[in-house]
Scaffold this motif. Sequence first.
Motif, PDB file in Angstrom:
ATOM      1  N   LEU A   1       0.972  -1.506  -0.491  1.00 52.53           N
ATOM      2  CA  LEU A   1      -0.280  -1.535  -0.291  1.00 52.53           C
ATOM      3  C   LEU A   1      -0.767  -1.170   1.041  1.00 52.53           C
ATOM      4  CD1 LEU A   1      -0.826  -4.782  -2.259  1.00 52.53           C
ATOM      5  CD2 LEU A   1      -0.867  -2.511  -2.957  1.00 52.53           C
ATOM      6  N   GLY A   2      -1.755  -0.195   1.026  1.00 52.74           N
ATOM      7  CA  GLY A   2      -2.213   0.288   2.164  1.00 52.74           C
ATOM      8  C   GLY A   2      -3.623   0.703   1.898  1.00 52.74           C
ATOM      9  N   GLY A   3      -4.194   0.853   0.755  1.00 49.30           N
ATOM     10  CA  GLY A   3      -5.587   1.572   0.375  1.00 49.30           C
ATOM     11  C   GLY A   3      -6.442   0.262   0.790  1.00 49.30           C
ATOM     12  N   GLY A   4      -7.680   0.599   0.208  1.00 56.29           N
ATOM     13  CA  GLY A   4      -8.631  -0.461   0.227  1.00 56.29           C
ATOM     14  C   GLY A   4      -9.365  -0.455   1.665  1.00 56.29           C
ATOM     15  N   GLU A   5     -10.203  -1.653   1.742  1.00 51.46           N
ATOM     16  CA  GLU A   5     -10.897  -1.944   3.106  1.00 51.46           C
ATOM     17  C   GLU A   5     -10.020  -2.300   4.336  1.00 51.46           C
ATOM     18  OE1 GLU A   5     -13.863  -4.695   2.063  1.00 51.46           O
ATOM     19  OE2 GLU A   5     -14.811  -3.714   0.782  1.00 51.46           O
ATOM     20  N   ALA A   6      -8.852  -2.999   3.955  1.00 51.44           N
ATOM     21  CA  ALA A   6      -7.752  -3.551   4.866  1.00 51.44           C
ATOM     22  C   ALA A   6      -7.164  -2.382   5.453  1.00 51.44           C
ATOM     23  CB  ALA A   6      -7.048  -4.645   4.315  1.00 51.44           C
TER      24      ALA A   6
ATOM     25  N   PHE B   1      -4.768  -7.125   1.204  1.00 47.03           N
ATOM     26  CA  PHE B   1      -3.613  -6.098   1.140  1.00 47.03           C
ATOM     27  C   PHE B   1      -4.211  -4.716   0.628  1.00 47.03           C
ATOM     28  CE2 PHE B   1      -0.050  -9.597   0.875  1.00 47.03           C
ATOM     29  CZ  PHE B   1      -0.387  -9.790   2.426  1.00 47.03           C
ATOM     30  N   GLY B   2      -5.620  -4.903  -0.038  1.00 46.52           N
ATOM     31  CA  GLY B   2      -5.902  -3.558  -0.394  1.00 46.52           C
ATOM     32  C   GLY B   2      -5.579  -3.102  -1.776  1.00 46.52           C
ATOM     33  N   GLY B   3      -5.255  -4.013  -2.774  1.00 44.33           N
ATOM     34  CA  GLY B   3      -4.597  -3.864  -4.001  1.00 44.33           C
ATOM     35  C   GLY B   3      -5.760  -3.684  -4.918  1.00 44.33           C
ATOM     36  N   GLN B   4      -5.622  -3.049  -6.107  1.00 45.13           N
ATOM     37  CA  GLN B   4      -6.746  -2.293  -6.710  1.00 45.13           C
ATOM     38  C   GLN B   4      -6.698  -3.220  -8.144  1.00 45.13           C
ATOM     39  OE1 GLN B   4      -9.203  -0.615  -5.681  1.00 45.13           O
ATOM     40  NE2 GLN B   4      -8.254  -0.533  -3.720  1.00 45.13           N
TER      41      GLN B   4
ATOM     42  N   ALA C   1      -0.776   5.250  -0.216  1.00 39.29           N
ATOM     43  CA  ALA C   1      -0.288   4.012  -0.888  1.00 39.29           C
ATOM     44  C   ALA C   1      -0.639   3.803  -2.275  1.00 39.29           C
ATOM     45  CB  ALA C   1      -0.203   2.648  -0.185  1.00 39.29           C
ATOM     46  N   GLY C   2       0.178   3.593  -3.193  1.00 40.01           N
ATOM     47  CA  GLY C   2      -0.192   3.176  -4.679  1.00 40.01           C
ATOM     48  C   GLY C   2      -0.807   1.954  -4.611  1.00 40.01           C
ATOM     49  N   SER C   3      -1.046   1.500  -6.100  1.00 40.30           N
ATOM     50  CA  SER C   3      -1.837   0.170  -6.355  1.00 40.30           C
ATOM     51  C   SER C   3      -0.953  -0.659  -7.207  1.00 40.30           C
ATOM     52  CB  SER C   3      -2.972   0.421  -7.077  1.00 40.30           C
ATOM     53  OG  SER C   3      -3.108   0.986  -8.139  1.00 40.30           O
TER      54      SER C   3
ATOM     55  N   GLY D   1       2.024  -6.494  -3.317  1.00 43.65           N
ATOM     56  CA  GLY D   1       1.717  -6.979  -4.573  1.00 43.65           C
ATOM     57  C   GLY D   1       2.711  -8.158  -4.991  1.00 43.65           C
ATOM     58  N   LEU D   2       3.647  -8.167  -4.398  1.00 39.21           N
ATOM     59  CA  LEU D   2       4.835  -9.254  -4.768  1.00 39.21           C
ATOM     60  C   LEU D   2       4.429 -10.470  -3.755  1.00 39.21           C
ATOM     61  CD1 LEU D   2       7.223 -10.558  -6.363  1.00 39.21           C
ATOM     62  CD2 LEU D   2       8.537  -9.447  -4.512  1.00 39.21           C
ATOM     63  N   LEU D   3       4.231 -10.104  -2.705  1.00 37.44           N
ATOM     64  CA  LEU D   3       4.034 -11.381  -1.592  1.00 37.44           C
ATOM     65  C   LEU D   3       2.611 -12.239  -2.145  1.00 37.44           C
ATOM     66  CD1 LEU D   3       4.721 -12.722   0.881  1.00 37.44           C
ATOM     67  CD2 LEU D   3       3.306 -11.097   2.159  1.00 37.44           C
TER      68      LEU D   3
END
Length: 739
Positions: free
Chosen positions: A394-399, A497-500, A386-388, A435-437
Amino acid sequence: MRLDMMDGRQRERPAAGLLAMVLLRVLLFAEAARAFYIPGWSIKSYSDGEPIPLLVNKVYSDNTQLQYAYSELPFVCPPSGRNFHGSNLLSGSSISLNLGEVLRGDRIMVSDYELIMGSDDEGHYLCSKEVDRASLGKAIEVVRDGYVAEWIVDNLPGATKFVSTDKTRKYYAAGFKMGYTDFSSESGRPRYFINNHFTIVIRYHTAPGKDGQRGKKVIVGFEVYGKSIGASNRNETGLPADVESPQEGMELRITPNKTHDTDDGPRYADSSYVPPEEEQDGGDESDGATLTIPYTYSVYFREEEGLEWGNRWDMYFVNQEDSSKIHWLAIVNSLVICGLLTTVVAVIFARTIRTDIKGYRESGLEDGKVKLRRSKTRSPRKSGEAGSGLLDPLGGGEAGKDIDGDLSSDDESIEDMTGWKLVHGDVFRPPAYGGLLAPLVGSGTQLIFMAVGLLFLSCIGVLNPSYRGGFVSVGVALFIFAGVFSGYFSGRVYKTFGGQRWQKNCLVTATLIPGLLFATIFVLNLFVWAQASSTALPFGTLVALVALWLLIQLPLVYVGSWYGYVYVGAWEHPLKTSAVPRQIPSPQPWYASGLRSILIAGLIPFLVIFVELLFVFKSVWQDKSGYYYVFGFLAVVSTILLVTVVEVAVVSTYAQLGAENYHWWWRSFLTGGASAVWVFAYCVWYYAVKLKVQGFVSGLLFFSYSGLACVVYGLLTGTVGFLASYAFVRRIYSAIKAD
């Protein structure tokens, strides 16, 4: 020892001097504060013979959303610029307004009307205003559309006194009519008469405390009664010969010039025909004909012994007290609906979920591990990482780490697992377009803080009708200050949500909703400005709003975002997200997917508030004086509404998870805010049935501002639904987490 004592005394003297200086400054400040009059809080008392300024504000109507400044009307007496008996007030000078007053269309100016405390004036000539045909057309428009004028004395709006239906109580209706419409007995055409004589009644009471002992008085009532008196019913000084029962009114009509020359000769010279539009408007605007309107007024001071200064606003609300039974009906209706939902939620928690968790623990716990059977309906991930981006899933990151958690395919399966327990590995998977929610949730928390603050301040009496424009001003201030909460919740949700790219998320949060509001107001302001209405915001006010938005709110949102995203970080989930998304069974039950189920769920909160909405709409769109006062009822209904939204969102989320559908993030938000759709539909019904609004611009203003209000309401309730569902999901899955 003596030296030590002397040193101690020397050290005490500066401290004592500092304390004395502080006390002196406090006393000076308190004494200075007594010299200022704070509308709605400080009592202003008048001595006999002291001048009382009369301020003119605006004219408004139930038949249109366009307001006009009274002093700018082309058919009223212009200010002369003189002062009042040595005071520092000059007629024609504008009164400084707060932001709320400007936004609600107030334009307050000192008038030429002379009011001297305790001195009656049975007849006073003001001026004779000569109006041309264009100005006459404006006067006809104001009278035809039922405009009401607002004057102000001692922060009290001028009112007309009426008697309640049972004839036991008197009450005030804010404002007074600019004129009236009659119909000709011969032609049946409407005739318009302007009120050009005003009877002003000032009701006073003995001032409390020492001012009363010195013979001072306080104003507890301000009444204005307009009458139309023709020029033929006046003496040589311009004063009316008979005020009580004038024989002829001041008709807004200039005799049509039937012999106005044209290139072909006299027009209508051989005919008695006059076009209706010329007879209505007075003929051709270029013929130079005018109409002289004399203006006079009378002033009477009457003592009101049974009304104290602190209760003087009660007269404006006596007539509204008759609706208290309907308010109680609204509360009972809300309690019944909320009680039924509470029963459903209690059953879900006490029986269904608790039973499921108990059976799950008894059959699925071994050696401190939760053992689940691996679903045979797994499907590989269909997309890459998933991109940032803010609008990317969103699917990256710790979550979103690729972790199986406590799953093991070698463990013995639990055959009786069904429903929400099967999606434990996907329930915290970040949603698409998170990223919108995240900015929407952040803006919703900002609106929650503003709404709660306004209701609280209104219930305790800080915001009241005497604080003109205070509700809007304080609302704007709370909204800007709450940018900190907006950034905090938006940042934490975005991190969860894993956003960067949290800086970009911060920018979207700070500009999404405020930008929408400002852009809409700016576009509507162009339409209103073209109508020369006082509702149009001055350029300086627009610049001030932009400055508040970009220079104050944006930094606050940034601070909140940094604290929520960088310093605090994401919320920790009780269960890890599985590596491969679980395939959702298809087809889904009707209650677990689709727009229809969301709208049905949103209907329940709407049923809680629709009765109280009738009073709010009446105060905003019909009684444009804006004196809505039953904030206690509104606070109770609002509390029940929030409880209902929480329960509806929880039940909807539980039903969706029970259908093995783990895409609950957006659905919880939409379910919470779905009642806004019904509120907007209610606005359409109210416009068609209750309002008598005419004109394109008035309709545009109604639907635009109603749409903005529904968007704000939907964001608020949607955020409540989202946060409630998130807490609910964390709670039930925390209960099945392995020790």
